[in-house]
Every structure is written in structure tokens, then in C-alpha cells.
Design a protein around this motif. Structure first.
Motif, PDB file in Angstrom:
ATOM      1  N   GLY A  79      13.430  -5.087  -7.136  1.00 37.70           N
ATOM      2  CA  GLY A  79      13.306  -3.851  -6.369  1.00 37.70           C
ATOM      3  C   GLY A  79      12.636  -4.073  -5.028  1.00 37.70           C
ATOM      4  O   GLY A  79      12.184  -5.155  -4.698  1.00 37.70           O
ATOM      5  N   GLY A  80      12.575  -3.006  -4.263  1.00 41.20           N
ATOM      6  CA  GLY A  80      12.018  -3.073  -2.934  1.00 41.20           C
ATOM      7  C   GLY A  80      10.511  -2.862  -2.926  1.00 41.20           C
ATOM      8  O   GLY A  80       9.931  -2.292  -3.841  1.00 41.20           O
ATOM      9  N   VAL A  81       9.887  -3.335  -1.871  1.00 42.82           N
ATOM     10  CA  VAL A  81       8.444  -3.208  -1.700  1.00 42.82           C
ATOM     11  C   VAL A  81       8.185  -2.787  -0.263  1.00 42.82           C
ATOM     12  O   VAL A  81       8.801  -3.305   0.665  1.00 42.82           O
ATOM     13  N   LEU A  82       7.299  -1.849  -0.073  1.00 43.78           N
ATOM     14  CA  LEU A  82       6.886  -1.438   1.267  1.00 43.78           C
ATOM     15  C   LEU A  82       5.505  -2.022   1.525  1.00 43.78           C
ATOM     16  O   LEU A  82       4.529  -1.655   0.888  1.00 43.78           O
ATOM     17  N   MET A  83       5.442  -2.957   2.484  1.00 38.56           N
ATOM     18  CA  MET A  83       4.166  -3.595   2.822  1.00 38.56           C
ATOM     19  C   MET A  83       3.777  -3.150   4.220  1.00 38.56           C
ATOM     20  O   MET A  83       4.555  -3.278   5.156  1.00 38.56           O
ATOM     21  N   GLN A  84       2.553  -2.650   4.362  1.00 39.56           N
ATOM     22  CA  GLN A  84       2.088  -2.158   5.654  1.00 39.56           C
ATOM     23  C   GLN A  84       0.735  -2.761   5.976  1.00 39.56           C
ATOM     24  O   GLN A  84      -0.134  -2.865   5.116  1.00 39.56           O
TER      25      GLN A  84
END
Length: 92
Positions: A79-84
Motif C-alpha cells: 500500500g501507499g504511504v504519505l511521508m511528510q
């Protein structure tokens, strides 16, 4: 300040891309484009020496401060990951 800096960079990047395309269309080689950018950079360093000092100091700090990756085992395998980034300082 970071948002303003990012805004200016996002405006100038398409401008330099357009300049590169212009050079390519009219048959100028990459050496002449590099020479143009180098002359502009040298003129900037001559007109505003603080830019040169900032560049040299940033290179000095780049050798001292290293990025350390922590917590990669917490990322999901699928799955996708949002890294900020949180930009807590100008060094990052």
C-alpha cells in the motif's frame, strides 16, 4: 519563509526548463548553456558575496550533519504511504 522560498523555486524551475528547451530548439549545445549559467552564477557571487558565503557554509555543514533514518520497520509492506517532513530548522 520556507513557503516563500518554495514558491520562488517552483516559479523559476519552469523558467529554466523553458530556457533549456529554447537552447535545444535553436541548436545550442550543453556547453554553451553551462557557460551561460556559470557566468550568471559568477556575476551573482560578485554582486552579492553573501550568496557565496552561504553556499560555502552550507557545504561545510553538509559534511557534519547527516540524515539518520529511523523507524523504517514501521512502514507497511503493501500500500501507499504519505511521508511528510516537518522542517524544524533550515539545516534540513
Amino acid at each position: 519563509m520556507l513557503e516563500g522560498n518554495n514558491w520562488v523555486q517552483n516559479l523559476t524551475m519552469p523558467g529554466f526548463l523553458a530556457l533549456t528547451v529554447f537552447f535545444a530548439i535553436y541548436g545550442a549545445d550543453s556547453v554553451s548553456l553551462f557557460g551561460l549559467f556559470t557566468s550568471v552564477a559568477l556575476d551573482t557571487f560578485y554582486q552579492r558575496p553573501q550568496f557565496l558565503v552561504r553556499h560555502l557554509v552550507s557545504r561545510l555543514f553538509a559534511g557534519r550533519y547527516r540524515i539518520e533514518e529511523l523507524g523504517f520497520n514501521n512502514l507497511p509492506g503493501q500500500g501507499g504511504v504519505l511521508m511528510q517532513g516537518n522542517h524544524i530548522s533550515w539545516l534540513d
